[in-house]
Scaffold this active site. Structure first.
Site, short mmCIF file in Angstrom:
data_model
loop_
_atom_site.label_atom_id
_atom_site.label_comp_id
_atom_site.label_asym_id
_atom_site.label_seq_id
_atom_site.Cartn_x
_atom_site.Cartn_y
_atom_site.Cartn_z
N ARG A 174 -3.66 -1.05 0.36
CA ARG A 174 -2.48 -1.53 -0.36
C ARG A 174 -1.31 -1.69 0.60
O ARG A 174 -0.90 -0.73 1.26
CB ARG A 174 -2.13 -0.53 -1.45
CG ARG A 174 -1.01 -0.97 -2.34
CD ARG A 174 -0.84 0.00 -3.49
NE ARG A 174 0.05 -0.55 -4.48
CZ ARG A 174 0.26 -0.01 -5.68
NH1 ARG A 174 -0.37 1.09 -6.00
NH2 ARG A 174 1.08 -0.57 -6.53
N ALA A 175 -0.77 -2.91 0.67
CA ALA A 175 0.22 -3.21 1.72
C ALA A 175 1.51 -2.43 1.52
O ALA A 175 2.07 -1.89 2.48
CB ALA A 175 0.49 -4.70 1.74
N HIS A 227 1.70 -8.92 8.00
CA HIS A 227 1.99 -8.40 6.67
C HIS A 227 2.89 -7.18 6.74
O HIS A 227 2.49 -6.15 7.27
CB HIS A 227 0.67 -8.03 5.98
CG HIS A 227 0.72 -8.08 4.48
ND1 HIS A 227 1.71 -7.46 3.75
CD2 HIS A 227 -0.08 -8.68 3.57
CE1 HIS A 227 1.50 -7.68 2.46
NE2 HIS A 227 0.43 -8.43 2.33
N HIS A 259 1.18 -15.34 1.74
CA HIS A 259 2.14 -15.78 0.72
C HIS A 259 2.56 -17.23 0.98
O HIS A 259 3.75 -17.57 0.90
CB HIS A 259 3.36 -14.84 0.68
CG HIS A 259 2.97 -13.39 0.85
ND1 HIS A 259 3.29 -12.64 1.95
CD2 HIS A 259 2.22 -12.57 0.06
CE1 HIS A 259 2.78 -11.42 1.83
NE2 HIS A 259 2.12 -11.36 0.70
N GLU A 263 -4.34 -12.60 -3.37
CA GLU A 263 -3.65 -11.29 -3.33
C GLU A 263 -3.72 -10.61 -4.70
O GLU A 263 -2.76 -10.04 -5.18
CB GLU A 263 -2.20 -11.40 -2.85
CG GLU A 263 -1.66 -10.08 -2.32
CD GLU A 263 -0.26 -10.18 -1.71
OE1 GLU A 263 0.47 -11.10 -2.05
OE2 GLU A 263 0.07 -9.30 -0.90
N ARG A 296 1.48 -9.89 -11.59
CA ARG A 296 0.28 -9.60 -12.38
C ARG A 296 0.30 -10.24 -13.76
O ARG A 296 -0.64 -10.10 -14.53
CB ARG A 296 0.12 -8.09 -12.54
CG ARG A 296 0.01 -7.40 -11.19
CD ARG A 296 -0.20 -5.91 -11.33
NE ARG A 296 -0.28 -5.32 -9.99
CZ ARG A 296 -0.73 -4.11 -9.72
NH1 ARG A 296 -1.15 -3.34 -10.70
NH2 ARG A 296 -0.76 -3.66 -8.49
ZN ZN Z 1 -0.77 -8.77 0.76
#
Ligand code: ZN
Length: 342
Positions: free
Chosen positions: A71-72, A178, A223, A284, A290
């Protein structure tokens, strides 16, 4: 085949977050520092966290394989020192490795690095090598700003980063550029800091000559490239002012963009401006956005719909974005697939 090159383990069992909170508490109070062995997550818990989430959505939406990294926003390289980051990265990478072993047809790993502000990036190499050689990971996530929104590191073109690049070229792995969570209140993590970093990383590469030194180095800017495709004319003009070659020659042999753009006009712009060779499919999912778009009735991050609906791309070009480009930019992924006869 449809390869999603950008997925994070955002749905890890809660025990992971609990352990991390204890680790953070242990920075101030060493007697409270938990042991790695105190984190216990069973295979069944891992399976459940994937089957009900990422895998379910992959099957519903029709993607086959996800390049899967920790998880970034939880990397949080700004917390603690190198040892804290090192222990945390090892735990998170191992969990992604276990997921890739439990679901070998659906997930393959990409590593987070144990970066820490002010610490030489070459200290990350042992973890990087372990992930590639022992875990079969096919890429890394490289954080250009381990300070979490204060930008205290030199630009990506600085020689301090070169040991990482030398290792990447040697091992034939790309880096997704990232960042992690923002601890600067001015920058919302996923709405501003991520996109700022994407744009910033690209401009650093335009202003420098990194790819002269590393013609085989590959960066994936996620992105959708932040502001880059939208402002392509500005970047072309700036490169010209700086007496750099045309961007096609200066950076497009080395920089790639993903399709984590959550609406049709954005994807269409990306594919109008950026050559098809430089665009890789990604969603992603399950990530920052979401919800369901009330205009379409579908999830914003169901990015395959936008590619499918594109009138700019031919069917062959769509397949290039879904699969061909990923196999080219991630040679170890290609090799792993070929070893399975895919
Ligand atoms: Zn990401």
């Amino acid at each position: 085949m449809i390869i999603d090159i950008h997925g994070h383990y955002t749905t890890a069992p809660k025990a992971l977050e609990d352990w991390r909170n204890r680790q953070i508490a242990g920075i101030k109070d060493p007697s409270a520092m938990p042991k790695v062995s105190e984190l216990k997550i069973s295979d069944d818990e891992l399976r459940a966290s994937i089957i009900e989430n990422q895998l379910k959505k992959m099957q519903e939406r029709g993607s086959d394989l996800t390049v899967f990294s920790p998880r970034a926003s939880f990397m949080a390289h700004h917390i603690g020192d190198f040892n804290v980051s090192s222990t945390w990265a090892a735990i998170c990478n191992e969990l992604c490795y276990r997921v890739s072993q439990l679901f070998p047809d659906n997930f393959i790993g990409a590593a987070m690095l144990p970066q820490s502000p002010g610490v030489d990036p070459k200290t990350c190499i042992p973890e990087l090598e372990k992930c590639v050689k022992d875990y079969g990971f096919v890429a890394i996530n490289l954080n250009p700003d381990p300070s979490g929104g204060h930008w205290t590191s030199p630009p990506l073109t600085d020689r301090v980063w070169y040991p990482i690049y030398e290792k990447m070229v040697e091992l034939q792995i790309p880096a997704m550029i990232h960042v992690s969570t923002s601890c600067n209140a001015c920058f919302h993590t996923t709405g501003a800091h991520y996109l700022n970093a994407d744009t910033t990383a690209f401009m650093q590469c335009v202003a420098g000559d990194l790819f002269k030194d590393f013609p085989d180095l590959k960066f994936v800017i996620p992105h959708g490239g932040g502001a880059v495709p939208y402002h392509w004319g500005r970047f072309r003009g700036l490169a010209q002012e700086m007496k750099k070659p045309l961007l096609e020659d200066h950076v497009l042999n080395n920089i790639f963009f993903d399709t984590c753009v959550y609406h049709q006009p954005g994807i269409d712009l990306l594919n109008t401006v950026i050559p098809v060779e430089n665009v890789l499919f990604a969603s992603e999912m399950i990530g920052a956005v979401r919800g369901i778009d009330p205009k379409t009735g579908f999830y914003y991050d169901d990015t395959k719909r936008y590619i499918e609906a594109s009138t700019i791309l031919t069917p062959e070009e769509k397949q290039q974005i879904y699969e061909g480009n990923a196999r080219r930019v991630y040679p170890r992924l290609d090799a792993a697939l070929k070893a399975k006869g895919k």
